[in-house]
Write a protein that holds these residues in place. Structure first.
Motif, PDB file in Angstrom:
ATOM      1  N   HIS A 161       6.248   2.040  22.451  1.00  0.00           N
ATOM      2  CA  HIS A 161       5.878   0.541  22.011  1.00  0.00           C
ATOM      3  C   HIS A 161       4.901   0.653  20.849  1.00  0.00           C
ATOM      4  CE1 HIS A 161       6.285  -0.087  26.471  1.00  0.00           C
ATOM      5  NE2 HIS A 161       7.512  -0.762  25.917  1.00  0.00           N
ATOM      6  N   VAL A 162       4.089   1.701  20.740  1.00  0.00           N
ATOM      7  CA  VAL A 162       3.186   1.628  19.533  1.00  0.00           C
ATOM      8  C   VAL A 162       3.999   1.904  18.175  1.00  0.00           C
ATOM      9  CG1 VAL A 162       1.080   3.165  18.499  1.00  0.00           C
ATOM     10  CG2 VAL A 162       1.173   2.553  20.554  1.00  0.00           C
ATOM     11  N   LYS A 163       4.733   2.736  18.415  1.00  0.00           N
ATOM     12  CA  LYS A 163       5.696   3.234  17.276  1.00  0.00           C
ATOM     13  C   LYS A 163       6.335   1.955  16.971  1.00  0.00           C
ATOM     14  CE  LYS A 163       6.749   7.853  17.864  1.00  0.00           C
ATOM     15  NZ  LYS A 163       7.911   8.880  18.499  1.00  0.00           N
ATOM     16  N   GLU A 164       7.061   1.108  17.522  1.00  0.00           N
ATOM     17  CA  GLU A 164       7.827   0.007  17.316  1.00  0.00           C
ATOM     18  C   GLU A 164       6.903  -0.982  16.887  1.00  0.00           C
ATOM     19  OE1 GLU A 164      10.176  -1.542  20.698  1.00  0.00           O
ATOM     20  OE2 GLU A 164      11.053  -3.097  19.310  1.00  0.00           O
ATOM     21  N   LEU A 165       5.525  -1.029  17.430  1.00  0.00           N
ATOM     22  CA  LEU A 165       4.862  -2.244  16.920  1.00  0.00           C
ATOM     23  C   LEU A 165       4.442  -1.860  15.260  1.00  0.00           C
ATOM     24  CD1 LEU A 165       2.396  -2.611  19.948  1.00  0.00           C
ATOM     25  CD2 LEU A 165       3.628  -4.501  18.975  1.00  0.00           C
ATOM     26  N   VAL A 224       0.040  -0.046  26.761  1.00  0.00           N
ATOM     27  CA  VAL A 224       1.466  -0.071  26.100  1.00  0.00           C
ATOM     28  C   VAL A 224       1.497   1.524  25.583  1.00  0.00           C
ATOM     29  CG1 VAL A 224       1.544  -2.421  25.114  1.00  0.00           C
ATOM     30  CG2 VAL A 224       0.762  -0.587  23.557  1.00  0.00           C
ATOM     31  N   GLY A 225       2.769   1.708  26.080  1.00  0.00           N
ATOM     32  CA  GLY A 225       3.036   3.302  25.642  1.00  0.00           C
ATOM     33  C   GLY A 225       3.386   3.853  24.126  1.00  0.00           C
ATOM     34  N   GLY A 240       5.212 -16.180  28.173  1.00  0.00           N
ATOM     35  CA  GLY A 240       6.036 -15.676  29.312  1.00  0.00           C
ATOM     36  C   GLY A 240       6.193 -14.531  29.450  1.00  0.00           C
ATOM     37  N   SER A 241       5.173 -13.822  28.955  1.00  0.00           N
ATOM     38  CA  SER A 241       5.338 -12.254  29.202  1.00  0.00           C
ATOM     39  C   SER A 241       5.299 -11.546  30.837  1.00  0.00           C
ATOM     40  CB  SER A 241       4.217 -11.465  28.656  1.00  0.00           C
ATOM     41  OG  SER A 241       4.059 -10.171  29.162  1.00  0.00           O
ATOM     42  N   PRO A 242       6.418 -11.055  31.162  1.00  0.00           N
ATOM     43  CA  PRO A 242       6.324 -10.664  32.489  1.00  0.00           C
ATOM     44  C   PRO A 242       5.007  -9.556  32.986  1.00  0.00           C
ATOM     45  CG  PRO A 242       7.695  -9.507  31.302  1.00  0.00           C
ATOM     46  CD  PRO A 242       7.180 -10.295  30.093  1.00  0.00           C
ATOM     47  N   HIS A 243       4.446  -9.364  32.047  1.00  0.00           N
ATOM     48  CA  HIS A 243       3.256  -8.558  32.449  1.00  0.00           C
ATOM     49  C   HIS A 243       2.121  -9.069  32.558  1.00  0.00           C
ATOM     50  CE1 HIS A 243       6.104  -5.234  31.345  1.00  0.00           C
ATOM     51  NE2 HIS A 243       6.089  -5.701  30.417  1.00  0.00           N
ATOM     52  N   VAL A 257       7.867  -6.396  22.237  1.00  0.00           N
ATOM     53  CA  VAL A 257       8.220  -4.926  22.320  1.00  0.00           C
ATOM     54  C   VAL A 257       8.241  -4.486  23.856  1.00  0.00           C
ATOM     55  CG1 VAL A 257       7.438  -4.082  19.907  1.00  0.00           C
ATOM     56  CG2 VAL A 257       6.127  -3.839  21.902  1.00  0.00           C
ATOM     57  N   THR A 258       7.478  -5.383  24.647  1.00  0.00           N
ATOM     58  CA  THR A 258       7.190  -5.171  26.045  1.00  0.00           C
ATOM     59  C   THR A 258       7.980  -5.913  27.234  1.00  0.00           C
ATOM     60  OG1 THR A 258       5.577  -6.612  26.178  1.00  0.00           O
ATOM     61  CG2 THR A 258       4.890  -4.250  25.702  1.00  0.00           C
ATOM     62  N   LYS A 259       8.794  -6.989  26.468  1.00  0.00           N
ATOM     63  CA  LYS A 259       9.389  -7.771  27.555  1.00  0.00           C
ATOM     64  C   LYS A 259      10.707  -7.124  28.182  1.00  0.00           C
ATOM     65  CE  LYS A 259      12.400 -10.159  24.085  1.00  0.00           C
ATOM     66  NZ  LYS A 259      12.002 -10.397  22.656  1.00  0.00           N
TER      67      LYS A 259
END
Ligand code: LMR
Length: 400
Positions: free
Chosen positions: A359-363, A355-356, A335-338, A397-399
Motif C-alpha cells: 500500500h505504501v508503494k502505491e501511495l 497499511v502494508g 465508506g472505507s470497509p476498515h 489503495v485499501t478498499k
C-alpha cells in the motif's frame, strides 16, 4: 582507493524525506519525517523562538565555544522541565546534566556511557518497534541489543502482557529504553497503571531505565503531564537516565538542542559522572552548538516567553489531534470497509496506520503521498488542504 566501498542503503526515514523533496509533483504530501507543519504545510518558527532570537540579537553576544558540557543555565532549565520544579528543588544538585546534539546525541552519549561503565555484556532492551535510529546508535556505541514486545498489530495498541513477559525474562541490571511519551512510531503510550507496574518491575530487577523524551508536550499538549513516567520513577528514587530534545517541542530541529541527564546518589557522584560525560563528548563533538541552547535557555528562563511557548506547544498538539480526527472521519465517510479509529486514538506526532508495504508503494507511486514503509505517517504533515486527498488515496489503495 574507495572502489571497494559498497553503496549504503538510504535511511528509512530521511531517505523517504529526500525522495519527497526530489518529486516534482504539485500534489505531493510529505507524511514521512516527524517535523511539525502549519495548516498551510509550512515549517514553523515559533513566536517564542523568534522573540528569544531577538533578545540574542540585541545582546550582541559572541560566538565563542561552549564548554564541553554545554550551557549550564540551559542544562539546569532542561532538567527542571523534565523532572519538574519540586524534584529539581530537592534533588537538582545530584542530577548530572550535559548538553547534547538533540535526541540522537542524548541517546548516543548515554549509550557510550553505559558501554563504558556498566558491567561488560549489559544489554539494552528496546521496544519493538522503535525509532529505527535507536538500533544504529546502540550498535555504534557497541551495546548489545535485545527487544521487548511493545505493539500488538491485532489490537493496534500496546501488547502489555508481551512487554511484561519479555522484561521479566531480561537479565537483572539491563538498560531498558522507554519512550517517555508519544511513542515513535506506534503513537501508543502506556497508562499510569502500566507505568506503575513497570516501575515495580524495574526496582525488582534493578533495571536502568533510559527515558528518551523527544516529544515532551506532544502527547497531551501539557509538558508536565507528558513527563509523568519520568516523574513516577524519580519520585521513587529510581536512578534514571533522561534524554531530552527540543527539536520538536521548540521546533529547533536543525539547531541540535538537547540535554542528557543522570540521576545520581549525591553531588559527589554527579560531579564524577559529569567529568566522564565530558571525556566522552569531547572526541564526539568537542562542544555542543550554541544558538539553539541560547534560544531554549531564554524561553525556559523568561516567564513571559515560557508562557507563550507552553501555549504554542498546546497549539501544535491540538492541530495534530484535529488532523487525526479529520483523517479517521473522512475515511469513514468515504465508506472505507476498515476501522480507522486507531488513528484518532493514537497520540503524539505519528499514527501507525496499519497499511502494508505494498500500500505504501502505491501511495507513493500513484498519489505522491510519502510515508514510511512501516505504515507510519507523520500527522503533522496533514492539513485542511490535503487531508481529503490523503483519505481518498488511503481508501483507494485499501478498499479491496
Ligand atoms: C522521525 O522519527 O521522523 C524524527 O525523529 C526525525 C528523525 O530524525 O528520524
Amino acid at each position: 582507493v574507495w572502489s571497494q566501498v559498497p553503496m549504503g542503503p538510504a535511511d528509512p526515514i530521511l531517505g523517504v524525506a529526500a525522495q519527497f523533496k526530489a518529486d516534482p509533483s504539485t500534489t505531493k504530501v510529505n507524511l514521512s519525517i516527524g517535523a511539525y507543519r502549519d495548516n498551510d504545510g509550512k515549517p514553523v518558527v515559533l513566536d517564542s523562538v523568534k522573540r528569544a532570537e531577538q533578545i540574542i540579537k540585541e545582546k550582541k553576544l559572541d560566538n565563542e565555544y561552549l564548554p564541553v558540557e554545554g550551557l549550564q543555565s540551559f542544562i539546569d532549565a532542561s532538567i527542571k522541565l523534565g523532572y519538574g520544579d519540586a524534584y529539581y528543588a530537592q534533588n537538582g544538585k545530584s542530577i548530572a546534566g550535559c548538553q547534547v546534539l538533540s535526541g540522537t546525541g542524548a541517546v548516543r552519549l548515554g549509550f557510550e556511557f553505559a558501554k563504558k561503565f556498566l558491567p561488560q555484556g549489559t544489554k539494552v532492551y528496546m521496544p519493538n518497534p522503535t525509532w529505527p535510529n535507536h538500533h544504529n546508535i546502540a550498535r555504534m556505541a557497541g551495546l548489545e541489543i535485545s527487544e521487548y514486545r511493545y505493539f500488538d498489530p491485532k489490537t493496534r495498541g500496546v501488547d502489555f502482557s508481551g512487554l511484561v513477559e519479555d522484561l521479566n525474562k531480561a537479565q537483572n541490571g539491563s538498560v531498558i529504553l522507554f519512550h517517555a511519551c508519544a511513542h515513535n512510531p506506534t503513537g501508543c503510550d502506556l497508562t499510569t497503571a502500566q507505568w506503575t507496574q513497570l516501575l515495580d518491575l524495574t526496582k525488582k530487577k534493578n533495571f536502568l531505565p533510559f527515558f528518551d523524551m523527544a516529544y515532551q508536550g506532544f502527547t497531551s499538549g501539557d509538558v508536565n503531564k507528558d513527563a509523568e513516567a519520568v516523574r513516577l520513577f524519580t519520585a521513587q528514587g529510581v536512578p534514571i537516565v533522561l534524554g531530552q530534545s527540543f527539536a520538536k517541542n521548540m521546533g529547533l530541529y536543525g539547531q541540535r538542542t538537547g540535554c542528557l541527564s543522570f540521576v545520581c546518589a549525591n553531588q559527589q557522584e554527579k560531579d564524577k559522572v559529569v567529568s566522564q560525560l565530558k571525556l566522552l563528548a569531547r572526541p564526539l563533538w568537542s562542544s555542543p552548538p550554541l544558538h539553539g541552547a541560547r534560544v531554549a535557555d531564554i524561553i525556559l528562563n523568561t516567564p513571559e516567553l515560557n508562557q507563550l511557548w507552553l501555549q504554542e506547544v498546546k497549539m501544535m498538539a491540538n492541530r495534530i489531534q484535529l488532523m487525526r480526527v479529520s483523517l479517521a472521519n473522512t475515511l469513514k465517510s468515504l465508506g472505507s470497509p476498515h476501522d480507522w479509529s486507531h488513528i484518532s486514538k493514537q497520540i503524539g506526532m505519528f499514527a501507525f496506520t496499519g497499511v502494508g508495504p505494498e500500500h505504501v508503494k502505491e501511495l507513493i507511486a500513484k498519489y505522491h503521498i510519502y510515508l514510511l514503509s512501516s505504515g507510519r505517517i507523520s500527522i503533522a504533515g496533514l492539513n485542511e488542504g490535503n487531508v481529503k486527498y490523503v483519505a481518498e488515496a488511503f481508501h483507494d489503495v485499501t478498499k479491496n
